[in-house]
Design a protein around this motif. Sequence first.
Motif, PDB file in Angstrom:
ATOM      1  N   LEU A 166       0.834  -1.207   0.000  1.00 58.52           N
ATOM      2  CA  LEU A 166       0.000   0.000   0.000  1.00 58.52           C
ATOM      3  C   LEU A 166       0.863   1.250   0.000  1.00 58.52           C
ATOM      4  O   LEU A 166       0.671   2.160  -0.817  1.00 58.52           O
ATOM      5  CB  LEU A 166      -0.913  -0.007   1.228  1.00 58.52           C
ATOM      6  N   ILE A 167       1.828   1.312   0.929  1.00 55.56           N
ATOM      7  CA  ILE A 167       2.664   2.505   1.033  1.00 55.56           C
ATOM      8  C   ILE A 167       3.601   2.611  -0.154  1.00 55.56           C
ATOM      9  O   ILE A 167       3.798   3.699  -0.722  1.00 55.56           O
ATOM     10  CB  ILE A 167       3.454   2.484   2.354  1.00 55.56           C
ATOM     11  N   GLY A 168       4.181   1.480  -0.556  1.00 52.59           N
ATOM     12  CA  GLY A 168       5.117   1.508  -1.678  1.00 52.59           C
ATOM     13  C   GLY A 168       4.488   2.003  -2.965  1.00 52.59           C
ATOM     14  O   GLY A 168       5.122   2.718  -3.750  1.00 52.59           O
ATOM     15  N   THR A 169       3.229   1.654  -3.189  1.00 55.26           N
ATOM     16  CA  THR A 169       2.550   2.094  -4.403  1.00 55.26           C
ATOM     17  C   THR A 169       2.081   3.542  -4.333  1.00 55.26           C
ATOM     18  O   THR A 169       1.566   4.075  -5.306  1.00 55.26           O
ATOM     19  CB  THR A 169       1.343   1.185  -4.702  1.00 55.26           C
ATOM     20  N   ARG A 170       2.267   4.190  -3.172  1.00 54.61           N
ATOM     21  CA  ARG A 170       1.962   5.623  -3.051  1.00 54.61           C
ATOM     22  C   ARG A 170       3.168   6.490  -3.439  1.00 54.61           C
ATOM     23  O   ARG A 170       3.048   7.700  -3.567  1.00 54.61           O
ATOM     24  CB  ARG A 170       1.581   6.000  -1.609  1.00 54.61           C
ATOM     25  N   ILE A 171       4.337   5.865  -3.586  1.00 52.42           N
ATOM     26  CA  ILE A 171       5.567   6.610  -3.835  1.00 52.42           C
ATOM     27  C   ILE A 171       5.585   7.095  -5.276  1.00 52.42           C
ATOM     28  O   ILE A 171       5.524   6.294  -6.218  1.00 52.42           O
ATOM     29  CB  ILE A 171       6.811   5.754  -3.548  1.00 52.42           C
ATOM     30  N   GLY A 172       5.683   8.423  -5.442  1.00 49.58           N
ATOM     31  CA  GLY A 172       5.650   9.023  -6.772  1.00 49.58           C
ATOM     32  C   GLY A 172       7.029   9.343  -7.309  1.00 49.58           C
ATOM     33  O   GLY A 172       8.054   8.865  -6.811  1.00 49.58           O
ATOM     34  N   GLU A 173       7.052  10.201  -8.336  1.00 55.51           N
ATOM     35  CA  GLU A 173       8.299  10.546  -9.010  1.00 55.51           C
ATOM     36  C   GLU A 173       9.268  11.234  -8.061  1.00 55.51           C
ATOM     37  O   GLU A 173       8.890  12.070  -7.247  1.00 55.51           O
ATOM     38  CB  GLU A 173       8.004  11.461 -10.203  1.00 55.51           C
ATOM     39  N   ASN A 174      10.546  10.857  -8.198  1.00 57.02           N
ATOM     40  CA  ASN A 174      11.660  11.489  -7.471  1.00 57.02           C
ATOM     41  C   ASN A 174      11.572  11.322  -5.959  1.00 57.02           C
ATOM     42  O   ASN A 174      12.223  12.078  -5.222  1.00 57.02           O
ATOM     43  CB  ASN A 174      11.761  12.983  -7.822  1.00 57.02           C
ATOM     44  N   SER A 175      10.779  10.381  -5.499  1.00 54.95           N
ATOM     45  CA  SER A 175      10.700  10.117  -4.059  1.00 54.95           C
ATOM     46  C   SER A 175      11.557   8.911  -3.704  1.00 54.95           C
ATOM     47  O   SER A 175      11.888   8.085  -4.555  1.00 54.95           O
ATOM     48  CB  SER A 175       9.251   9.863  -3.631  1.00 54.95           C
ATOM     49  N   ARG A 176      11.906   8.835  -2.421  1.00 50.16           N
ATOM     50  CA  ARG A 176      12.655   7.702  -1.885  1.00 50.16           C
ATOM     51  C   ARG A 176      11.936   7.225  -0.629  1.00 50.16           C
ATOM     52  O   ARG A 176      11.240   8.002   0.014  1.00 50.16           O
ATOM     53  CB  ARG A 176      14.084   8.107  -1.511  1.00 50.16           C
ATOM     54  N   ILE A 177      12.162   5.964  -0.274  1.00 47.86           N
ATOM     55  CA  ILE A 177      11.555   5.451   0.951  1.00 47.86           C
ATOM     56  C   ILE A 177      12.535   4.541   1.669  1.00 47.86           C
ATOM     57  O   ILE A 177      13.253   3.755   1.041  1.00 47.86           O
ATOM     58  CB  ILE A 177      10.232   4.699   0.653  1.00 47.86           C
ATOM     59  N   VAL A 178      12.577   4.678   2.989  1.00 45.82           N
ATOM     60  CA  VAL A 178      13.365   3.784   3.827  1.00 45.82           C
ATOM     61  C   VAL A 178      12.450   3.175   4.879  1.00 45.82           C
ATOM     62  O   VAL A 178      11.672   3.870   5.532  1.00 45.82           O
ATOM     63  CB  VAL A 178      14.558   4.516   4.492  1.00 45.82           C
ATOM     64  N   PHE A 179      12.505   1.856   5.003  1.00 45.91           N
ATOM     65  CA  PHE A 179      11.742   1.127   6.008  1.00 45.91           C
ATOM     66  C   PHE A 179      12.645   0.846   7.201  1.00 45.91           C
ATOM     67  O   PHE A 179      13.788   0.396   7.027  1.00 45.91           O
ATOM     68  CB  PHE A 179      11.216  -0.195   5.437  1.00 45.91           C
ATOM     69  N   LEU A 180      12.136   1.097   8.401  1.00 43.06           N
ATOM     70  CA  LEU A 180      12.893   0.882   9.630  1.00 43.06           C
ATOM     71  C   LEU A 180      12.115  -0.066  10.531  1.00 43.06           C
ATOM     72  O   LEU A 180      10.880  -0.005  10.585  1.00 43.06           O
ATOM     73  CB  LEU A 180      13.123   2.200  10.368  1.00 43.06           C
ATOM     74  N   GLY A 181      12.824  -0.912  11.270  1.00 44.84           N
ATOM     75  CA  GLY A 181      12.098  -1.801  12.176  1.00 44.84           C
ATOM     76  C   GLY A 181      13.012  -2.666  13.011  1.00 44.84           C
ATOM     77  O   GLY A 181      14.224  -2.738  12.795  1.00 44.84           O
TER      78      GLY A 181
END
Length: 465
Positions: free
Chosen positions: A399-414
């Motif tokens: 769900l969250i990954g498919t919200r990521i648009g152009e030129n964005s980055r994501i880091v998962f922490l846990g």
Amino acid sequence: MRKVLLDTSIILDDTNNLVHLFECGDMIFISDVALEELDRKKDLQSESGYFAREFFRCIEDSKQNTESIESITPLNDDFIATLEFKTQSYKIPLHIITRKKYKTQSSDYGYNDARIREIAKDYNLVLLTNDIALKVRSLSEGIRAKSLKNGQISNPKEINFITKITLKRDLSDKAEFESSPDFKTHTNWHIFEISECDFTDSARYFTGRKYFGVKVNNALEILDLDSIIKENKPYILPLNIEQKLAYALLIHPQNFLSIITGSTGSGKTLMALLAGLTLQKLNKVDGIIYLRNTITANDKEAELGFRKGDESQKLHYFMYPLFSSINFIIESLKEHSEAKRIEYKGEAKGFDKDEATYYFLQKHNIEMLDIAHARGISLHNKFVIFDEVQNASNATIKLIGTRIGENSRIVFLGDYNQIDHPYLSKTRNGAISMLNKALSEDFVFGLQFKHTIRSILASWFDANF
């Protein structure tokens, strides 16, 4: 072919579990008790509510209602109907067992669980459940019961993203190593700890210098960690090699997807925040989004409704790791600069209402987002920090990954040792899933923090409990 009876927890965990079981060749049964529980969940504004609604949306009448399903014959007044669960290109037969009168008429605790066990026992079905208590009760009654092992890793601590190698001082053997089978077996973003060696006329010797490299675009890129940190001047200097590697690779121009795990106090959130601030300064992103699952150690499900205040105030209860990192940065800045003491007026003591904390959030365009309200949005030009991913299912990650648009980055922490989600475990959760992807996919950078730096006390509790 196994004949399996699904507990409600299997569906509430992720409706895609049905696809996994179908692909494994299982014959799937569900009791009317599970359907009743799903019906009660469908109005919840949470992940569980979403999957309950999704389950009913995908059900269609297959026109195959029958009183006999292969080797399963209805007992007494039971009725078995076959419906279809349609998702993607799959048409999955679901056999619904409806019982008019259960032997279990009352129970002080676990009334529905007792009735599900009754169905499993009478029809000799394998009960699939992610409810550990139900599994244990079933096994104690001689009922075959299993947890869903989809995506499970038995010993996540053994997952390693750093390999030790030796290279010559002049790197004349670097090209040879890049063409070696050992190098090719590792995915992109794998890290190499390099011990430098040199030669005399008669022998090879180690110079004592150690440094790091990372596989990018199928080549070994040498990392000068100290130069990267000196050039970008983060507010807080990383304290150990793990933190330096995390910071350097989170701001790497070609890295857009990362997973970092580690125990409490290892600095995951702080390094992610520092990387996001650096990327803003470099004009790579124009803001930071911080989100985490609103599941706590004493809440059965992620429900904000019983907290006081509006949505923003309710979310603040769950954003303490972010505020803690911000306050740590503020106090460090004020300690070393008179100008910063004036700029960040007020006292930052870890409380989200402090003026200094809010000023920092506004100055650096840091927003907080509730996962439950992430559907239907797109996040462009943002650095997204998804904290506490061990309490997220694969569906939430998607769900969250498919919200990521152009030129964005994501880091998962846990931290996969701290599971509060009712249907996840230490060997099967969102953090484990992402670590597994980092092992096998060229697109994902993964790192495990193994050193707690918060305090000697925190290190002791992490090691002994």
